[in-house]
Design a protein around this motif. Structure first.
Motif: not given
Ligand SMILES: Nc1ncnc2c1ncn2[C@@H]1O[C@H](COP(=O)(O)OP(=O)(O)O)[C@@H](O)[C@H]1O
Ligand SMILES: [Mg+2]
Length: 275
Positions: A14-16, A41-46, A143-145
């Protein structure tokens, strides 16, 4: 066996800024370089993994948002990259709204798992060489979360790969991550394991780095991969060219470290399969 789905590894912390996306791109490339067939699989909205692999925004006709909302399959969404055998399901910013959109759906934590169920592993010949289509690995860039997207990744994964940055606070936040893994195991995915922890951005010139490595190994034991990824400017330059570092500068220490990590992971997988 060809009817099995790919091995699914969720790259989570969860750390970016700890090296999740860098590891997804370059471990994926290194696995493809040693003949595996890989879907990122890109699961980060960024969408950093998509951008870092040279997929510009305009060409993202379908995305992981479409997959998780049931509007597209992975087969229709996966795009080729400049690396043979490496495909990516790109993400778009729509993905950041998904959590609210599906908050009340019963299957909200299993969207990724259900979508991955349609993928198959490629066939291998008698010498173990891949001969068919499909993917031997799916690497999920989280994602970082610890949000619903990461929960989807953990609920879908066979195992979790945790990048830890070699810094003084490396272990901070890890207990929260491990607690979440335990909760997912209890409630959603009993087979989930920690595949391993990879130390990233190791700096030889920083005396603290060795102490961090020693502390992390003491705390996590053999869950920590032998391979350590060094801090290397070539690794950080490559994404701005839309390339994995292995294509940007194959000989640099960063590329060689990711190749070593890939073979270590494949060895762990063989040991698991044989056990
Ligand atoms: N081994 C490395 N050497 C140098 N820079 C790195 C290395 N790994 C990652 N970086 C840089 O650190 C930043 C954060 O990495 P990233 O993979 O995006 O982290 P995350 O996905 O966990 O947020 C990026 O700018 C990336 O280029
Ligand atoms: Mg990232």
């Amino acid at each position: 066996m060809t009817d099995q789905r790919p091995r699914v590894l969720a790259i989570a912390n969860q750390k970016g800024g700890v090296g999740k996306t860098t590891t997804a791109i370059n471990l994926g490339t290194a696995l493809a370089a040693i003949d595996e067939r890989v879907l990122i699989v890109d699961l980060d909205p960024q969408g950093n993994a998509s951008t870092g692999l040279g997929i510009d925004h305009k060409s993202r006709k379908r995305s992981t948002y479409d997959v998780l909302t049931g509007q597209a399959t992975f087969a229709a969404t996966a795009m080729e990259t400049a690396v043979p055998r490496l495909h990516i399901a790109p993400s778009t910013l729509d993905l950041s709204g998904l959590e609210l959109e599906i908050a009340n759906e019963r299957d909200r934590a299993y969207r990724l798992r259900n979508a991955l169920a349609s993928l198959t592993r490629p066939a291998r010949n008698a010498t173990g060489k891949i001969v068919g289509d499909g993917y031997s690995y799916a690497l999920v860039d989280c994602p970082p979360s610890l949000n619903l997207l990461t929960i989807n990744a953990m609920a879908a994964a066979d195992a979790i790969l945790v990048p830890l940055q070699c810094e003084f606070f490396a272990l901070e936040g890890l207990s929260q991550l491990l607690k979440t893994v335990e909760q997912v195991k209890t409630n959603l995915n009993p087979g989930l394991t920690i595949h391993g922890v990879v130390l990233t951005m190791y700096d030889v010139r920083n005396n603290l780095s060795d102490q961090v490595v020693a502390d992390v190994r003491q705390f996590l034991g053999d869950k920590v991969y032998d391979t350590i990824i060094p801090r290397n400017v070539r690794v950080s330059e490559a994404p701005s060219y839309g390339k994995p570092v292995l294509l940007y500068d194959f000989k640099c220490v960063g590329s060689q470290a990711y190749l070593k990590l890939a073979s270590e992971i494949v060895q762990r997988e063989r040991a698991l399969a044989a056990a």
